[in-house]
Design a protein around this motif. Structure first.
Motif, PDB file in Angstrom:
ATOM      1  N   MET A   1       5.301  37.786  25.289  1.00 38.00           N
ATOM      2  CA  MET A   1       5.328  37.837  23.833  1.00 38.00           C
ATOM      3  C   MET A   1       4.716  36.570  23.253  1.00 38.00           C
ATOM      4  O   MET A   1       4.744  35.511  23.861  1.00 38.00           O
ATOM      5  N   SER A   2       4.166  36.688  22.046  1.00 38.32           N
ATOM      6  CA  SER A   2       3.613  35.519  21.383  1.00 38.32           C
ATOM      7  C   SER A   2       4.739  34.620  20.910  1.00 38.32           C
ATOM      8  O   SER A   2       5.875  35.038  20.731  1.00 38.32           O
ATOM      9  N   ASP A   3       4.429  33.334  20.711  1.00 38.32           N
ATOM     10  CA  ASP A   3       5.413  32.407  20.193  1.00 38.32           C
ATOM     11  C   ASP A   3       4.715  31.446  19.250  1.00 38.32           C
ATOM     12  O   ASP A   3       3.546  31.600  18.928  1.00 38.32           O
ATOM     13  N   ALA A   4       5.464  30.448  18.780  1.00 37.65           N
ATOM     14  CA  ALA A   4       4.891  29.525  17.800  1.00 37.65           C
ATOM     15  C   ALA A   4       3.748  28.717  18.386  1.00 37.65           C
ATOM     16  O   ALA A   4       2.816  28.342  17.685  1.00 37.65           O
ATOM     17  N   THR A   5       3.797  28.438  19.691  1.00 35.92           N
ATOM     18  CA  THR A   5       2.740  27.657  20.327  1.00 35.92           C
ATOM     19  C   THR A   5       1.470  28.478  20.475  1.00 35.92           C
ATOM     20  O   THR A   5       0.362  27.992  20.235  1.00 35.92           O
ATOM     21  N   GLY A   9      -0.569  34.883  22.002  1.00 35.16           N
ATOM     22  CA  GLY A   9      -0.201  35.094  23.386  1.00 35.16           C
ATOM     23  C   GLY A   9       0.498  36.429  23.562  1.00 35.16           C
ATOM     24  O   GLY A   9       0.728  37.180  22.609  1.00 35.16           O
ATOM     25  N   GLY A  10       0.844  36.766  24.809  1.00 34.24           N
ATOM     26  CA  GLY A  10       1.544  38.005  25.095  1.00 34.24           C
ATOM     27  C   GLY A  10       0.651  39.017  25.788  1.00 34.24           C
ATOM     28  O   GLY A  10      -0.490  38.734  26.146  1.00 34.24           O
ATOM     29  N   GLU A 165     -13.166  25.594  15.944  1.00 35.69           N
ATOM     30  CA  GLU A 165     -11.782  25.451  15.480  1.00 35.69           C
ATOM     31  C   GLU A 165     -11.002  26.749  15.489  1.00 35.69           C
ATOM     32  O   GLU A 165      -9.787  26.753  15.692  1.00 35.69           O
ATOM     33  N   THR A 166     -11.674  27.873  15.272  1.00 35.75           N
ATOM     34  CA  THR A 166     -10.957  29.149  15.155  1.00 35.75           C
ATOM     35  C   THR A 166     -10.601  29.780  16.495  1.00 35.75           C
ATOM     36  O   THR A 166      -9.948  30.820  16.532  1.00 35.75           O
ATOM     37  N   VAL A 167     -11.015  29.174  17.612  1.00 38.93           N
ATOM     38  CA  VAL A 167     -10.683  29.724  18.927  1.00 38.93           C
ATOM     39  C   VAL A 167      -9.177  29.606  19.167  1.00 38.93           C
ATOM     40  O   VAL A 167      -8.596  28.529  19.039  1.00 38.93           O
ATOM     41  N   VAL A 168      -8.558  30.754  19.493  1.00 37.39           N
ATOM     42  CA  VAL A 168      -7.112  30.777  19.726  1.00 37.39           C
ATOM     43  C   VAL A 168      -6.751  31.258  21.125  1.00 37.39           C
ATOM     44  O   VAL A 168      -5.593  31.143  21.539  1.00 37.39           O
ATOM     45  N   PRO A 192      -4.897  22.294  23.973  1.00 37.98           N
ATOM     46  CA  PRO A 192      -3.609  22.812  24.438  1.00 37.98           C
ATOM     47  C   PRO A 192      -3.024  23.904  23.558  1.00 37.98           C
ATOM     48  O   PRO A 192      -2.069  24.579  23.958  1.00 37.98           O
ATOM     49  N   ASP A 193      -3.614  24.102  22.383  1.00 39.86           N
ATOM     50  CA  ASP A 193      -3.140  25.158  21.486  1.00 39.86           C
ATOM     51  C   ASP A 193      -3.764  26.516  21.786  1.00 39.86           C
ATOM     52  O   ASP A 193      -3.372  27.531  21.201  1.00 39.86           O
ATOM     53  N   VAL A 194      -4.743  26.571  22.686  1.00 42.86           N
ATOM     54  CA  VAL A 194      -5.454  27.814  22.997  1.00 42.86           C
ATOM     55  C   VAL A 194      -4.752  28.538  24.145  1.00 42.86           C
ATOM     56  O   VAL A 194      -4.507  27.958  25.202  1.00 42.86           O
ATOM     57  N   ALA A 195      -4.450  29.805  23.936  1.00 40.23           N
ATOM     58  CA  ALA A 195      -3.794  30.620  24.960  1.00 40.23           C
ATOM     59  C   ALA A 195      -4.802  31.025  26.029  1.00 40.23           C
ATOM     60  O   ALA A 195      -5.851  31.583  25.707  1.00 40.23           O
TER      61      ALA A 195
END
Length: 314
Positions: A1-5, A9-10, A165-168, A192-195
């Motif tokens: 599941m996705s989370d705040a970080t 994600g998921g 910047e928009t890469v997640v 570190p913010d990129v899943a």
């Protein structure tokens, strides 16, 4: 599941696109396919218009239709990621605008197939930047398989793409565990913010064990409950359960994605047909029908996964 970080994600199912007898999109069957996948508890969303969805064989308006149908099914509970696969950057940018207008939450940029033969590093980065600017949405990268030319980004190129910047997220399709781990480590160091999300269907278990923020994977369109269960097992540290699920999934993954690779979507559709979830296995030409020997192997792999009885004619 996705989370705040990792909000993106998921587990996402990379869905197929059902076609009717004329070769047009079967909207009713597509709606049902999406709904069936999203009925699985803890499914984060859908990856539509990916390779499994025959993105390279769809017209621009058809791609938008697929996103609209996915959005209508997903509602506000699940995310919709729209694949963008086009050789021309300007047309790819328009496709990204279409996806945003149709309700996508994010876009995923697939490396054009011609890049396998060679591509300038600057052109690769420019292609992604043009799409990111047009979409105005979060963007995911696709890391191609080792041995697939420049669809597998060298670390220097991936580092430049991570500056967008928009890469997640990254759909990590290296199809080789060491390369997967190298991508994961590079991304963790630079962004570190990129899943970083595993994608090699028959070796999800070792990738999950190394560390993964989810998966965008087409086996989840056929066996969503098993993919989610595998993710849960590894997340809670139950390696015995994870290994057992891996054994159930391994043969299916190997057969679906075995050579020749261009038949993977037809094999996925055939699996859904064997399971009684899809009426027609039709794909866009030149992909036609599987020989009965291949169908038998898929039936065997579904039986090994515990989804069909061995020898079942279904």
């Amino acid at each position: 599941m996705s989370d705040a970080t990792f909000p993106f994600g998921g587990i996402y199912a990379a869905t197929i696109c059902p076609l009717d007898a004329t070769g047009a999109i079967d909207a009713e069957a597509l709606h049902a396919h999406h709904a069936a996948v999203l009925a699985t508890e803890d499914m984060a969303g859908l990856l539509v218009n990916g390779h499994a969805g025959e993105n390279f064989a769809m017209e621009r308006q058809e791609l938008s239709e697929v996103v609209r149908i996915a959005r209508s099914v997903a509602g506000t509970r699940h995310k919709v990621v729209a694949g963008i696969n086009c050789e021309r950057s300007d047309i790819a940018a328009r496709m990204a605008e279409d996806a945003a207008a149709a309700g996508a939450d994010a876009v995923m940029v697939f490396p054009p197939f011609s890049w396998a033969l060679g591509a300038d590093d600057g052109a690769i980065v420019a292609h992604h930047r043009m799409i990111a600017s047009a979409a105005g949405l979060p963007m995911m990268l696709f890391q191609g398989a080792v041995g697939s030319g420049k669809t597998a980004f060298r670390p220097e190129v991936l580092a430049r793409l991570l500056q967008i910047e928009t890469v997640v997220g990254i759909k990590e399709g290296s199809w080789e565990t060491a390369a997967y781990d190298a991508t994961r480590r590079l991304s963790r160091r630079l962004r570190p913010d990129v899943a970083v999300m595993a994608s090699g269907d028959e070796h999800l278990f070792p990738c999950f064990a190394l560390g993964s923020d989810g998966s965008l994977v087409s086996l989840a369109a056929v066996v969503p409950e098993l993919i989610v269960a595998l993710d849960r097992a590894v997340a809670r540290g139950d390696m015995a359960a994870g290994r057992a699920l891996h054994e159930r999934l391994y043969l299916l993954g190997r057969i679906v994605y075995g050579a020749p690779g261009h038949l993977a979507t037809l094999r996925l559709k055939t699996c859904l047909h064997l399971l009684g979830r899809l009426a027609s296995t039709r794909c866009r030409p030149p992909v036609d029908t599987l020989p009965e020997t291949e169908v038998a192997r898929l039936r065997e792999s579904l039986a090994a996964a515990g989804l069909l009885r061995a020898g079942s004619p279904a």
